[in-house]
Design a protein around this motif. Structure first.
Motif, short mmCIF file in Angstrom:
data_model
loop_
_atom_site.label_atom_id
_atom_site.label_comp_id
_atom_site.label_asym_id
_atom_site.label_seq_id
_atom_site.Cartn_x
_atom_site.Cartn_y
_atom_site.Cartn_z
N VAL A 94 0.68 -1.60 0.14
CA VAL A 94 0.17 0.28 0.18
C VAL A 94 1.01 1.11 0.47
O VAL A 94 1.81 0.55 0.92
CB VAL A 94 -0.12 0.01 1.08
N PHE B 68 -3.62 0.54 -2.54
CA PHE B 68 -3.51 -0.90 -3.00
C PHE B 68 -2.43 0.07 -3.93
O PHE B 68 -2.62 -0.25 -5.30
CB PHE B 68 -4.33 -2.17 -3.23
N PRO C 186 -5.90 -5.49 -6.81
CA PRO C 186 -4.16 -4.87 -5.79
C PRO C 186 -3.65 -6.02 -6.28
O PRO C 186 -4.28 -7.27 -6.77
CB PRO C 186 -4.42 -4.98 -4.46
#
Length: 260
Positions: A94, A174, A181
């Motif tokens: 992230v 993300f 992601p």
């Protein structure tokens, strides 16, 4: 005549009073009878012998006493095992604000605890490494972020974990596509974790072509220019003038000092 009339009147009065007394006596008897009946209604044991009064009602009436049902014992609450998380465990990244990595890490760990994600998010990592910078011939040790602005998560990705981590303060997004992601490859993550196991690395502060002075070792006191930099080994190849010729020599980072 008058005396006879008086006598008859007296007789009539006495008869009337007698009849009234009889009526009163009858009423009193009725009242007493009614009271007895009322008592017999509310006191069923009236008229029973002393032994019968001491017996339970069921035995007097001839009925068998009903067996008391035993209250069922409370069943032990069966602890249901936690639902096994569905999905593959992978490393994700992230993005945060540069310099806010540690705050974001703490916020994510708080979200994990508050939302009970311990069986889905296993580790929150901000990769760091110890570096040594040589300034003025002195070693300056410090810790720096290997990936500024990023936090690594060892987790099982599903809709809930994806949503809750994204909503955590300090988390921007993300790394991946808008809809999904992208996990870090095993090879790349292995390299990152391997680097974390190293003791310390020297921070590269030299540039090719700049002048340096050798401050330690067999070529101490010589000056030259940087020809090659080997960051992995922490060594420099420096061209120094020996007998009028540029001769390459290899020195460690901490044995060289920039010429200002």
């Amino acid at each position: 005549m008058e005396s006879l009339e008086r006598e008859s009147n007296l007789e009539n009065l006495s008869d009337a009073s007698a009849s009234q007394e009889e009526k009163l006596e009858e009423k009193e008897a009725e009242k007493i009878e009614e009271k007895k009946e009322e008592k017999s209604e509310f006191l069923p044991e009236a008229g029973l012998s002393q032994e019968e009064k001491s017996l339970p009602e069921e035995q007097i009436s001839g009925e068998q006493p009903a067996e008391k049902e035993e209250a069922p014992l409370p069943e032990e609450e069966s602890k249901q095992p936690e639902e096994a998380p569905v999905g593959e465990r992978r490393w994700y990244v992230v993005q945060t604000l540069t310099g806010q990595e540690d705050k974001a890490k703490q916020a994510i760990e708080l979200t994990i605890e508050d939302q009970g994600l311990q069986n889905r998010v296993f580790q929150v990592l901000v990769p760091t490494e110890e570096t040594v910078e040589i300034k003025g011939g002195k070693r300056i040790e410090k810790i720096r972020k290997m990936f500024p602005g990023y936090v690594f998560l060892d987790m099982i990705l599903d809709e809930r974990t994806w949503f809750l981590i994204r909503q955590t303060p300090g988390v921007a997004r993300f790394i991946g596509t808008k809809t999904q992601p992208t996990p870090v490859s095993d090879k790349e993550m292995h390299r990152v974790l391997k680097q974390l196991g190293k003791a310390e690395r020297l921070e590269v502060t030299f540039e090719k072509g700049e002048g340096v002075r050798i401050i330690s070792g067999p070529f101490r006191g010589y000056t030259g220019t940087v020809d090659e930099i080997n960051a992995e080994k922490g060594k420099l190849k420096v061209l120094i003038n020996i007998f009028g010729r540029d001769t390459p020599v290899e020195v460690n980072f901490e044995h060289a000092q920039k010429i200002v």
